[in-house]
Design a protein around this motif. Structure first.
Motif, PDB file in Angstrom:
ATOM      1  N   ILE A  42      -7.817  40.201  34.830  1.00 37.66           N
ATOM      2  CA  ILE A  42      -8.884  39.247  34.534  1.00 37.66           C
ATOM      3  C   ILE A  42      -9.347  38.574  35.822  1.00 37.66           C
ATOM      4  O   ILE A  42      -8.554  37.988  36.550  1.00 37.66           O
ATOM      5  CB  ILE A  42      -8.403  38.190  33.530  1.00 37.66           C
ATOM      6  CG1 ILE A  42      -7.969  38.864  32.220  1.00 37.66           C
ATOM      7  CG2 ILE A  42      -9.498  37.165  33.251  1.00 37.66           C
ATOM      8  CD1 ILE A  42      -7.399  37.913  31.195  1.00 37.66           C
ATOM      9  N   ILE A  43     -10.652  38.673  36.090  1.00 42.63           N
ATOM     10  CA  ILE A  43     -11.211  38.047  37.298  1.00 42.63           C
ATOM     11  C   ILE A  43     -12.031  36.809  36.968  1.00 42.63           C
ATOM     12  O   ILE A  43     -12.441  36.082  37.870  1.00 42.63           O
ATOM     13  CB  ILE A  43     -12.072  39.037  38.099  1.00 42.63           C
ATOM     14  CG1 ILE A  43     -13.356  39.366  37.318  1.00 42.63           C
ATOM     15  CG2 ILE A  43     -11.313  40.294  38.443  1.00 42.63           C
ATOM     16  CD1 ILE A  43     -14.449  39.958  38.173  1.00 42.63           C
ATOM     17  N   GLY A  44     -12.283  36.568  35.662  1.00 43.85           N
ATOM     18  CA  GLY A  44     -13.075  35.398  35.321  1.00 43.85           C
ATOM     19  C   GLY A  44     -13.434  35.340  33.848  1.00 43.85           C
ATOM     20  O   GLY A  44     -12.882  36.056  33.018  1.00 43.85           O
ATOM     21  N   VAL A  45     -14.404  34.470  33.549  1.00 38.86           N
ATOM     22  CA  VAL A  45     -14.849  34.230  32.175  1.00 38.86           C
ATOM     23  C   VAL A  45     -16.377  34.146  32.162  1.00 38.86           C
ATOM     24  O   VAL A  45     -16.993  33.627  33.099  1.00 38.86           O
ATOM     25  CB  VAL A  45     -14.261  32.908  31.625  1.00 38.86           C
ATOM     26  CG1 VAL A  45     -14.827  32.590  30.250  1.00 38.86           C
ATOM     27  CG2 VAL A  45     -12.743  32.998  31.556  1.00 38.86           C
ATOM     28  N   MET A  46     -16.970  34.651  31.084  1.00 35.47           N
ATOM     29  CA  MET A  46     -18.405  34.520  30.860  1.00 35.47           C
ATOM     30  C   MET A  46     -18.590  33.853  29.501  1.00 35.47           C
ATOM     31  O   MET A  46     -17.946  34.256  28.525  1.00 35.47           O
ATOM     32  CB  MET A  46     -19.049  35.908  30.896  1.00 35.47           C
ATOM     33  CG  MET A  46     -20.502  35.960  30.490  1.00 35.47           C
ATOM     34  SD  MET A  46     -21.187  37.623  30.730  1.00 35.47           S
ATOM     35  CE  MET A  46     -20.177  38.567  29.561  1.00 35.47           C
ATOM     36  N   PRO A  68     -13.434  37.353  28.397  1.00 39.74           N
ATOM     37  CA  PRO A  68     -12.870  37.564  29.727  1.00 39.74           C
ATOM     38  C   PRO A  68     -13.629  38.638  30.490  1.00 39.74           C
ATOM     39  O   PRO A  68     -14.159  39.576  29.906  1.00 39.74           O
ATOM     40  CB  PRO A  68     -11.431  38.011  29.427  1.00 39.74           C
ATOM     41  CG  PRO A  68     -11.515  38.642  28.077  1.00 39.74           C
ATOM     42  CD  PRO A  68     -12.578  37.893  27.327  1.00 39.74           C
ATOM     43  N   LEU A  69     -13.680  38.497  31.812  1.00 39.29           N
ATOM     44  CA  LEU A  69     -14.233  39.520  32.694  1.00 39.29           C
ATOM     45  C   LEU A  69     -13.053  40.264  33.307  1.00 39.29           C
ATOM     46  O   LEU A  69     -12.240  39.661  34.015  1.00 39.29           O
ATOM     47  CB  LEU A  69     -15.104  38.881  33.784  1.00 39.29           C
ATOM     48  CG  LEU A  69     -16.336  38.103  33.296  1.00 39.29           C
ATOM     49  CD1 LEU A  69     -17.035  37.417  34.464  1.00 39.29           C
ATOM     50  CD2 LEU A  69     -17.288  39.028  32.562  1.00 39.29           C
ATOM     51  N   PRO A 106     -11.504  37.349  23.657  1.00 45.68           N
ATOM     52  CA  PRO A 106     -12.695  36.528  23.402  1.00 45.68           C
ATOM     53  C   PRO A 106     -12.334  35.311  22.551  1.00 45.68           C
ATOM     54  O   PRO A 106     -11.386  35.346  21.760  1.00 45.68           O
ATOM     55  CB  PRO A 106     -13.634  37.470  22.640  1.00 45.68           C
ATOM     56  CG  PRO A 106     -13.140  38.840  22.942  1.00 45.68           C
ATOM     57  CD  PRO A 106     -11.668  38.724  23.128  1.00 45.68           C
ATOM     58  N   LEU A 107     -13.115  34.249  22.703  1.00 46.74           N
ATOM     59  CA  LEU A 107     -12.879  33.035  21.931  1.00 46.74           C
ATOM     60  C   LEU A 107     -14.211  32.525  21.383  1.00 46.74           C
ATOM     61  O   LEU A 107     -15.149  32.268  22.140  1.00 46.74           O
ATOM     62  CB  LEU A 107     -12.239  31.953  22.808  1.00 46.74           C
ATOM     63  CG  LEU A 107     -12.049  30.575  22.153  1.00 46.74           C
ATOM     64  CD1 LEU A 107     -11.099  30.672  20.973  1.00 46.74           C
ATOM     65  CD2 LEU A 107     -11.547  29.555  23.179  1.00 46.74           C
ATOM     66  N   LEU A 108     -14.285  32.414  20.059  1.00 43.63           N
ATOM     67  CA  LEU A 108     -15.437  31.816  19.379  1.00 43.63           C
ATOM     68  C   LEU A 108     -14.931  30.569  18.667  1.00 43.63           C
ATOM     69  O   LEU A 108     -14.108  30.654  17.756  1.00 43.63           O
ATOM     70  CB  LEU A 108     -16.047  32.806  18.374  1.00 43.63           C
ATOM     71  CG  LEU A 108     -17.223  32.285  17.539  1.00 43.63           C
ATOM     72  CD1 LEU A 108     -18.427  31.966  18.427  1.00 43.63           C
ATOM     73  CD2 LEU A 108     -17.612  33.307  16.472  1.00 43.63           C
TER      74      LEU A 108
END
Length: 680
Positions: free
Chosen positions: A483-487, A476-477, A445-447
C-alpha cells in the motif's frame, strides 16, 4: 481514297483510346475503393478483435481479400532492445517455432531479410537466388521461396515491424502494384497493432471490472395510440427504481359524469397524439442532454412507421444517471392508429465499463503527457470525474518510515481551501481517528456514513478536526500488494450519494492510479538524480568520458577545454583496438569518415613519445575487459606539454554493447614538483 482510309484508321484508333479512358478510370477507382475498404476493415478490427493474436488473424483475413497471403507473417521491431520478434505466421512449409521462435537480436545490424526491410525503411523484393545467398552468408536454414516481399510497418514515422508475403511456386507472383497496395495499408495495420498493444496494458484492470458488465434481464413494453405505456416488464424497477404500477397507465379513480370522460394517468411518450391530459411524460426522465435528440429520432420513426434503436441516459428514481438501450417498432393497429412495441436493455454496466477503460487509458497516458506530479494528480482527478462524483476528492500518500500520510492533492467544499492539508502522524495507530489510516491498516475499501463515523469516534474517545461528511468512501492504492496511499471521495449533503457500485468503480482504477503515481515519482526522482549527476560531472575539474563500441565519444565533459585547450566538439572519438587479431594502426587507417580523421581523435594530442604505449595499454584493456591506468603527456592547443593520468573500465553487455568509461586527471603540477625534487 488512300488518304481517307488512313484518316479513317486514325479515327478508329483515337476512338478506341477514348473508349479505353473510362475503363482505365474505372479500374483506378475500383483499386482506390478496394484500398479504402481494406483500411476501414483494419481500423474496425481493433474494436472487434479481443486480443492481439485475434487481431493478427483478422488482419490476415482482411488482406486475403485483396492479395495472396497464403504465406504471410508479421514481425515486430522493438527499437529500444533492437530485437525483432514474429508474433504471427501463416506458411505452407515452415513454422517459426521450429527455428527457436525466430527472434532476431541486434536487428539494426542484421543482414537477415526482415532486418534489411527494417533498416531500409521501404518495401523490398527478394528472389530465390538472393535468398539462398543470404541464408548461406548467415548460416540460416529453412525453406527458400521463389519470391519474397517485405513492407515496413510505421507509426508516426517510426518503424515498429515488417509485414511479409512470399510464394514458393512463382518468382513473379507479386509485382510493384502489390507492394504499393501493402504499403498503402501498412500504416493503418501498424496503428491498429499499436493501439491494441496499448489496450492490452489495461486488460488486467478490465478483468477486475467484469462484475460491472454482467447482463441483466431486458424490459419489454407496449405503448398505445395515445402514447401511454399499457404494459412494461417488472424488471423496469431494477433499472429505473420505478415500479410497473407507477409507469403503466390506468383509469383515474375520480368518477366523472360521463364514462367517456375517464382519463388515464401514468407515463406516456410525447411522440404520439394524446387526448387525455393526465400522466407524466417519459421524456421527463431522460437525461436533459439527451431529451431533444431522443424525441426527434422517435418522432421520425413514428412518422415513417419504422424501427429504431437508441442508446441514451435516464435519471433514476434515486437521482442517478443510468444508461439504457431502447429498440422499438412503430406499427399501425387495425384502426389505423400508430402504436409502439419495444424493449429496454440495461447497458449501464457496459457503458460504464467503456468509460472506465477510457479513464484507465487516460491515466496511463497522463504519465507521459504531464510534466510533473501536480499535473498528474490534476489529470487523475479530471479523468475520475467522468465516472464518479469527485467534487470532494483527495489522494493521500503513505510514508512507512515516518508512519505518516501527506496529501499532495486535496479538493474539498469546506476544508483546506487556501492551505495545504496537514500531514497526519502515527497513522497506523487506531487511536489516530483517521479514516485514511483505517484504510491503510486494513488494506480494504471503506464506505462509512456520518452517523456510523460519529458513533465510532464517541465509542473510542477519538478526536476529529475536519468537517464530517455525510458519506466517505476511500480505497487503498496498491502496487504488488504494497500500500502506497489512499484515494477518497466524500459528500456533505446525501448519505446515500455513494454505494457498493462506487466501491467497484474506484477499485477498478486504483491499481492503475497507484502505478501511474509511482511511475511518475520514480521518473521525477531519476530526472532529479540525473540532473544533479550531470551538474556534478559538468563542473568537476577532471575529464569524464565515455566511448562506445564504435570508438566514438558518447560523452566528454566540458573540463576537457580547461586541461587541453580544445573544446568538446573538437573531438569525435579515440583509437581503440577492440579485437586482438586487428592491428590498431590498420584500424585507424581504415577510417575514411571526415569526422574520424586523425585530427578529431583524442590520440592526436598525446605526446608522440607516449602514443604507442597509451594505445597498447587501452587496447589490451578493451580486449581483456580489464581496468587500466596510465600516466602520459599531451600537447595542449597552445603547444605546451602537459601531464595527465587516465584510468578507465571497459564494459560489454547485450543491452548497451561495448565501450569504455573513464576519467582523465590533471597531474601536471605533481609531475612538475616531482621533477623539481629530483633535480634538487
Amino acid at each position: 481514297m488512300a488518304a481517307k482510309k488512313t484518316n479513317s484508321g486514325r479515327n478508329k484508333k483515337a476512338n478506341s483510346k477514348i473508349k479505353a479512358i473510362p475503363k482505365y478510370r474505372s479500374r483506378k477507382a475500383n483499386y482506390a475503393e478496394k484500398i479504402n475498404l481494406t483500411l476501414f476493415h483494419i481500423a474496425n478490427a481493433v474494436n472487434i478483435a479481443p486480443d492481439l493474436d485475434e487481431l493478427y488473424a483478422t488482419i490476415h483475413k482482411i488482406l486475403s481479400d485483396v492479395i495472396d497471403v497464403t504465406n504471410f507473417f508479421i514481425a515486430l521491431y522493438d527499437k529500444k532492445s533492437d530485437v525483432i520478434t514474429f508474433p504471427f505466421q501463416r506458411d505452407e512449409k515452415d513454422k517459426i517455432e521450429d527455428y527457436g521462435g525466430g527472434i532476431i537480436y541486434r536487428a539494426s545490424q542484421s543482414d537477415t531479410l526482415t532486418g534489411r526491410v527494417v533498416n531500409a525503411g521501404r518495401p523490398v523484393f527478394f528472389q530465390r537466388k538472393q535468398m539462398i545467398e543470404v541464408y548461406r552468408k548467415l548460416n540460416e536454414f529453412g525453406s527458400v521461396s521463389e519470391q519474397w516481399l517485405g513492407v515496413p510497418l510505421r507509426v508516426k514515422g517510426e518503424i515498429i515491424g515488417v509485414m511479409v508475403v512470399q510464394s514458393y511456386t512463382d518468382p513473379a507472383h507479386y509485382n510493384q502494384q502489390d507492394a504499393d497496395l501493402l504499403l498503402a495499408v501498412s500504416d493503418q495495420i501498424a496503428l491498429a497493432i499499436e493501439l491494441k498493444r496499448a489496450l492490452d496494458v489495461i486488460k488486467e484492470s478490465e478483468k477486475r471490472y467484469r462484475t460491472l458488465a454482467e447482463k441483466t434481464n431486458d424490459v419489454v413494453f407496449s405503448i398505445d395510440a395515445e402514447g401511454y405505456f399499457t404494459e412494461i416488464s417488472p424488471a423496469i424497477e431494477n433499472i429505473t427504481g420505478y415500479s410497473r404500477e407507477e409507469i403503466v397507465g390506468h383509469l383515474s379513480t375520480v368518477r366523472p359524469a360521463k364514462r367517456a370522460e375517464y382519463k388515464k394517468i401514468g407515463w406516456y411518450r410525447k411522440c404520439l397524439v394524446r387526448k387525455s391530459g393526465l400522466g407524466l411524460a417519459y421524456e421527463h426522465f431522460i437525461h436533459p442532454d439527451d431529451q431533444e435528440w431522443v424525441s426527434l429520432r422517435i418522432s421520425e420513426a413514428v412518422e415513417k412507421c419504422s424501427a429504431y434503436h437508441l442508446d441514451y441516459r435516464l435519471i433514476k428514481k434515486n437521482g442517478r444517471v443510468h444508461w439504457i438501450s431502447e429498440r422499438g417498432v412503430v406499427y399501425e393497429n387495425e384502426a389505423g392508429h400508430k402504436q409502439i412495441e419495444g424493449m429496454l436493455q440495461d447497458i449501464h454496466k457496459r457503458k460504464h465499463a467503456e468509460d472506465i477503460n477510457q479513464v484507465l487509458f487516460s491515466i496511463s497516458n497522463a504519465v507521459n503527457t504531464t510534466r510533473n506530479l501536480d499535473e498528474l494528480y490534476g489529470s487523475i482527478h479530471s479523468a475520475l470525474s467522468r465516472i464518479i462524483d469527485a467534487a470532494n476528492f483527495f489522494i493521500g500518500l503513505y510514508n512507512k518510515q515516518t508512519d505518516s500520510i501527506f496529501f499532495p492533492f486535496f479538493i474539498d467544499e469546506y476544508d483546506f481551501h487556501n492551505d495545504p492539508a496537514p500531514e497526519l502522524k502515527n497513522i497506523s495507530n487506531p487511536k489516530s481517528g483517521s479514516l485514511s489510516g483505517k484504510v491503510l491498516r486494513t488494506g480494504k475499501p471503506l464506505l462509512i456514513k456520518k452517523k456510523e463515523r460519529l458513533e465510532w469516534i464517541k465509542k473510542d474517545q477519538l478526536s476529529i478536526n475536519l468537517t464530517p461528511a455525510e458519506v466517505w468512501l476511500g480505497v487503498p492504492l496498491k502496487i504488488s500488494n504494497a500500500i502506497i496511499g489512499v484515494m477518497a471521495v466524500q459528500d456533505y449533503h446525501d448519505p446515500n450519494h455513494y454505494d457498493e457500485h462506487d466501491i467497484d468503480v474506484l477499485n477498478a482504477v486504483s491499481d492503475q492510479i497507484a502505478l501511474a503515481i509511482e511511475r511518475r515519482r520514480s521518473e521525477d526522482a531519476l530526472k532529479g538524480s540525473k540532473e544533479r549527476y550531470q551538474h556534478l560531472v559538468d563542473n568537476i575539474d577532471d575529464i569524464i568520458f565515455a566511448v562506445d563500441g564504435e570508438s566514438r565519444f558518447s560523452y566528454l565533459s566540458p573540463s576537457v577545454e580547461a586541461i587541453t585547450g580544445y573544446r568538446v566538439r573538437d573531438f569525435k572519438g579515440r583509437i581503440i583496438n577492440w579485437d586482438k587479431e586487428i592491428n590498431s594502426t590498420k584500424r585507424a587507417s581504415r577510417r575514411d569518415d571526415k569526422d574520424f580523421s586523425m585530427t578529431r581523435l583524442f590520440e592526436s594530442i598525446i605526446h608522440p613519445d607516449d602514443q604507442k604505449t597509451v594505445l597498447n595499454i587501452i587496447s589490451e584493456s578493451a580486449q581483456n575487459q580489464a581496468h587500466y591506468a596510465v600516466e602520459y603527456r599531451i600537447v595542449k592547443k597552445n603547444g605546451r606539454t602537459h601531464w595527465v593520468y587516465e584510468k578507465g573500465t571497459p564494459y560489454r553487455d547485450a543491452e548497451q554493447g561495448k565501450g569504455i568509461e573513464g576519467i582523465i586527471q590533471d597531474i601536471h603540477k605533481r609531475k612538475h614538483a616531482e621533477e623539481v625534487n629530483r633535480v634538487l
